[in-house]
Design a protein around this motif. Structure first.
Motif, PDB file in Angstrom:
ATOM      1  N   PHE A 113      23.050   1.376   4.319  1.00 51.12           N
ATOM      2  CA  PHE A 113      23.507   0.597   2.978  1.00 51.12           C
ATOM      3  C   PHE A 113      22.457   0.775   1.699  1.00 51.12           C
ATOM      4  O   PHE A 113      22.907   1.392   0.625  1.00 51.12           O
ATOM      5  N   ILE A 114      21.253   0.616   2.068  1.00 47.97           N
ATOM      6  CA  ILE A 114      20.037   0.773   0.870  1.00 47.97           C
ATOM      7  C   ILE A 114      19.956   2.281   0.562  1.00 47.97           C
ATOM      8  O   ILE A 114      20.222   2.611  -0.441  1.00 47.97           O
ATOM      9  N   SER A 115      20.226   3.036   1.470  1.00 47.91           N
ATOM     10  CA  SER A 115      19.981   4.734   1.532  1.00 47.91           C
ATOM     11  C   SER A 115      20.953   5.197   0.636  1.00 47.91           C
ATOM     12  O   SER A 115      21.035   5.997  -0.210  1.00 47.91           O
ATOM     13  N   LEU A 116      22.374   4.686   0.906  1.00 47.14           N
ATOM     14  CA  LEU A 116      23.645   5.160   0.305  1.00 47.14           C
ATOM     15  C   LEU A 116      24.139   4.581  -0.787  1.00 47.14           C
ATOM     16  O   LEU A 116      24.476   5.379  -1.758  1.00 47.14           O
ATOM     17  N   MET A 117      23.528   3.483  -1.219  1.00 42.85           N
ATOM     18  CA  MET A 117      23.989   2.836  -2.378  1.00 42.85           C
ATOM     19  C   MET A 117      23.291   2.523  -3.364  1.00 42.85           C
ATOM     20  O   MET A 117      23.234   2.575  -4.615  1.00 42.85           O
ATOM     21  N   HIS A 118      21.870   2.403  -3.048  1.00 39.00           N
ATOM     22  CA  HIS A 118      20.643   2.092  -4.152  1.00 39.00           C
ATOM     23  C   HIS A 118      19.362   3.033  -3.090  1.00 39.00           C
ATOM     24  O   HIS A 118      18.487   2.239  -3.056  1.00 39.00           O
ATOM     25  N   PRO A 119      19.125   4.215  -3.168  1.00 37.89           N
ATOM     26  CA  PRO A 119      18.068   4.922  -2.555  1.00 37.89           C
ATOM     27  C   PRO A 119      16.904   4.691  -3.161  1.00 37.89           C
ATOM     28  O   PRO A 119      15.733   5.056  -2.641  1.00 37.89           O
ATOM     29  N   THR A 120      16.910   4.445  -4.590  1.00 36.32           N
ATOM     30  CA  THR A 120      15.696   4.183  -5.321  1.00 36.32           C
ATOM     31  C   THR A 120      15.302   2.691  -5.560  1.00 36.32           C
ATOM     32  O   THR A 120      14.210   2.597  -6.095  1.00 36.32           O
ATOM     33  N   TYR A 121      15.991   1.834  -4.907  1.00 33.51           N
ATOM     34  CA  TYR A 121      15.715   0.330  -4.922  1.00 33.51           C
ATOM     35  C   TYR A 121      14.394   0.012  -4.956  1.00 33.51           C
ATOM     36  O   TYR A 121      13.492  -0.728  -5.564  1.00 33.51           O
ATOM     37  N   PHE A 122      13.574   0.223  -3.444  1.00 34.96           N
ATOM     38  CA  PHE A 122      12.418  -0.097  -3.002  1.00 34.96           C
ATOM     39  C   PHE A 122      11.291   0.858  -4.013  1.00 34.96           C
ATOM     40  O   PHE A 122      10.276   0.017  -4.191  1.00 34.96           O
ATOM     41  N   ALA A 150       6.992   6.866  -2.272  1.00 33.44           N
ATOM     42  CA  ALA A 150       6.834   5.760  -1.455  1.00 33.44           C
ATOM     43  C   ALA A 150       7.761   6.057  -0.180  1.00 33.44           C
ATOM     44  O   ALA A 150       7.754   5.423   0.810  1.00 33.44           O
ATOM     45  N   ASP A 151       8.237   7.212  -0.458  1.00 32.19           N
ATOM     46  CA  ASP A 151       9.351   7.369   0.723  1.00 32.19           C
ATOM     47  C   ASP A 151       9.968   5.654   0.693  1.00 32.19           C
ATOM     48  O   ASP A 151       9.436   5.012   1.558  1.00 32.19           O
ATOM     49  N   TYR A 152      11.010   5.839   0.022  1.00 29.29           N
ATOM     50  CA  TYR A 152      11.741   4.530   0.212  1.00 29.29           C
ATOM     51  C   TYR A 152      12.153   4.172   1.569  1.00 29.29           C
ATOM     52  O   TYR A 152      12.328   2.938   1.917  1.00 29.29           O
ATOM     53  N   LEU A 153      12.341   4.874   2.420  1.00 25.25           N
ATOM     54  CA  LEU A 153      12.464   4.964   3.701  1.00 25.25           C
ATOM     55  C   LEU A 153      11.418   4.220   4.452  1.00 25.25           C
ATOM     56  O   LEU A 153      11.999   3.483   5.337  1.00 25.25           O
ATOM     57  N   VAL A 154      10.297   4.481   4.188  1.00 25.32           N
ATOM     58  CA  VAL A 154       9.141   3.513   4.665  1.00 25.32           C
ATOM     59  C   VAL A 154       9.307   2.137   4.458  1.00 25.32           C
ATOM     60  O   VAL A 154       9.110   1.255   4.937  1.00 25.32           O
ATOM     61  N   GLN A 155       9.513   1.896   2.877  1.00 25.39           N
ATOM     62  CA  GLN A 155       9.517   0.544   2.456  1.00 25.39           C
ATOM     63  C   GLN A 155      10.665  -0.253   3.318  1.00 25.39           C
ATOM     64  O   GLN A 155      10.653  -1.177   3.417  1.00 25.39           O
ATOM     65  N   ASN A 186       0.733  -1.449  -0.124  1.00 21.94           N
ATOM     66  CA  ASN A 186      -0.050   0.141  -0.041  1.00 21.94           C
ATOM     67  C   ASN A 186       0.834   1.210  -0.117  1.00 21.94           C
ATOM     68  O   ASN A 186       0.286   2.344  -0.176  1.00 21.94           O
ATOM     69  N   VAL A 187       2.070   1.249   0.011  1.00 21.83           N
ATOM     70  CA  VAL A 187       3.018   2.249  -0.073  1.00 21.83           C
ATOM     71  C   VAL A 187       3.035   2.864  -1.353  1.00 21.83           C
ATOM     72  O   VAL A 187       3.191   2.053  -2.389  1.00 21.83           O
ATOM     73  N   GLU A 188       2.624   4.024  -1.565  1.00 17.01           N
ATOM     74  CA  GLU A 188       2.446   4.450  -3.044  1.00 17.01           C
ATOM     75  C   GLU A 188       3.459   5.535  -3.300  1.00 17.01           C
ATOM     76  O   GLU A 188       4.151   6.047  -2.546  1.00 17.01           O
ATOM     77  N   GLY A 189       3.407   6.137  -4.718  1.00 17.38           N
ATOM     78  CA  GLY A 189       4.062   7.086  -5.044  1.00 17.38           C
ATOM     79  C   GLY A 189       5.724   6.726  -5.129  1.00 17.38           C
ATOM     80  O   GLY A 189       6.173   5.540  -5.005  1.00 17.38           O
ATOM     81  N   GLU A 241      11.798   1.705  -7.229  1.00 17.82           N
ATOM     82  CA  GLU A 241      11.929   1.123  -8.822  1.00 17.82           C
ATOM     83  C   GLU A 241      11.525  -0.323  -8.752  1.00 17.82           C
ATOM     84  O   GLU A 241      11.160  -0.899  -9.910  1.00 17.82           O
ATOM     85  N   ASN A 242      11.546  -0.966  -7.612  1.00 14.46           N
ATOM     86  CA  ASN A 242      11.201  -2.561  -7.564  1.00 14.46           C
ATOM     87  C   ASN A 242      10.085  -2.844  -6.706  1.00 14.46           C
ATOM     88  O   ASN A 242      10.039  -3.873  -6.071  1.00 14.46           O
ATOM     89  N   HIS A 243       9.116  -1.787  -6.621  1.00 16.48           N
ATOM     90  CA  HIS A 243       8.025  -1.954  -5.519  1.00 16.48           C
ATOM     91  C   HIS A 243       7.351  -3.500  -5.694  1.00 16.48           C
ATOM     92  O   HIS A 243       7.400  -3.908  -4.565  1.00 16.48           O
TER      93      HIS A 243
END
Length: 227
Positions: free
Chosen positions: A167-176, A128-133, A123-126, A178-180
């Motif tokens: 690690f996710i935040s600094l290396m791949h901040p759009t991971y969640f 998403a604040d990948y931080l939430v994911q 249900n995380v949208e947009g 882009e791959n929701h």
């Protein structure tokens, strides 16, 4: 730039809240590797004395997120990929030990708790604040650790989870973001394999999941030097 992690406190639980706020600022990159942390500045931002800030920094140093340099001050810990890689290996070992402990007594209630977290992921949208994911991802795995009722594992997991999210935040901040859908499906598959109660299958599935990014990028990261 002061973001949502570093702002005036709204509750009286100063020491714990200060620690979690600073921790989150480091995890998200709001406080960058190598950046000096000035106690007086944070105390002013939080609207408290320096004491809870100092205590919070001591706790974060034990977690490896900050480092103190004699006569110079306290700094955000450097981001060293070799260290992060071994954190992921340690995380995998702990999760496998815990899964072997909890699998025989896994109940439908346990499964339901994980399904609730996956539904929140879905249900995380947009953007998403990948931080939430990332927080939900950590919550999913952390919930399983809690079922072990082994405080040592839970405490170590809390420490490791900060480095994992950083690690996710600094290396791949759009991971969640882009791959929701893929991330949601991965966790659905983990739940499905847990229902099998087959430890060999569970071990393989969880190991593959935890080490996914390292399998795909680890050689380039580790041979390309630290960030």
């Amino acid at each position: 730039m002061i973001g949502r992690s570093l702002k005036t406190l709204t509750t009286g639980s100063y020491q714990n809240e200060v620690k979690e706020r600073i921790r989150e600022a480091i995890i998200t990159g709001e406080l960058q590797p190598g950046q000096r942390i000035v106690e007086t500045k944070l105390a002013r931002i939080f609207g408290t004395s320096q004491v809870p800030v100092r205590e919070a920094l001591r706790g974060l140093e034990e977690e490896g997120l900050v480092r103190s340099v004699l006569y110079k001050g306290t700094y955000v810990a450097d981001f060293v990929l070799k260290e992060i890689y071994h954190i992921f290996l340690l995380r995998t070992q702990i999760e496998m030990t815990v899964l072997e402990l909890v699998l025989p007594t896994l109940t439908e209630e346990h499964i339901g708790q994980l399904e609730v977290i996956v539904e929140q992921m879905r249900n995380v949208e947009g953007d998403a604040d990948y931080l939430v994911q990332s927080e939900l991802d950590v919550r999913f795995h952390g919930r399983i650790l809690e079922w072990s009722q082994v405080e040592t594992y839970v405490r170590i997991w809390h420490m490791l989870s900060g480095h994992v999210r950083r690690f996710i935040s600094l290396m791949h901040p759009t991971y969640f973001t882009e791959n929701h859908d893929t991330v949601v499906r991965q966790h659905e598959e983990l739940i499905a394999v847990l229902k099998s109660r087959n430890f060999a299958q569970v071990k393989e599935a969880f190991t593959d999941h935890v080490m996914l990014l390292w399998r795909e990028n680890g050689e380039a990261w580790l041979t390309g030097g630290d960030t």
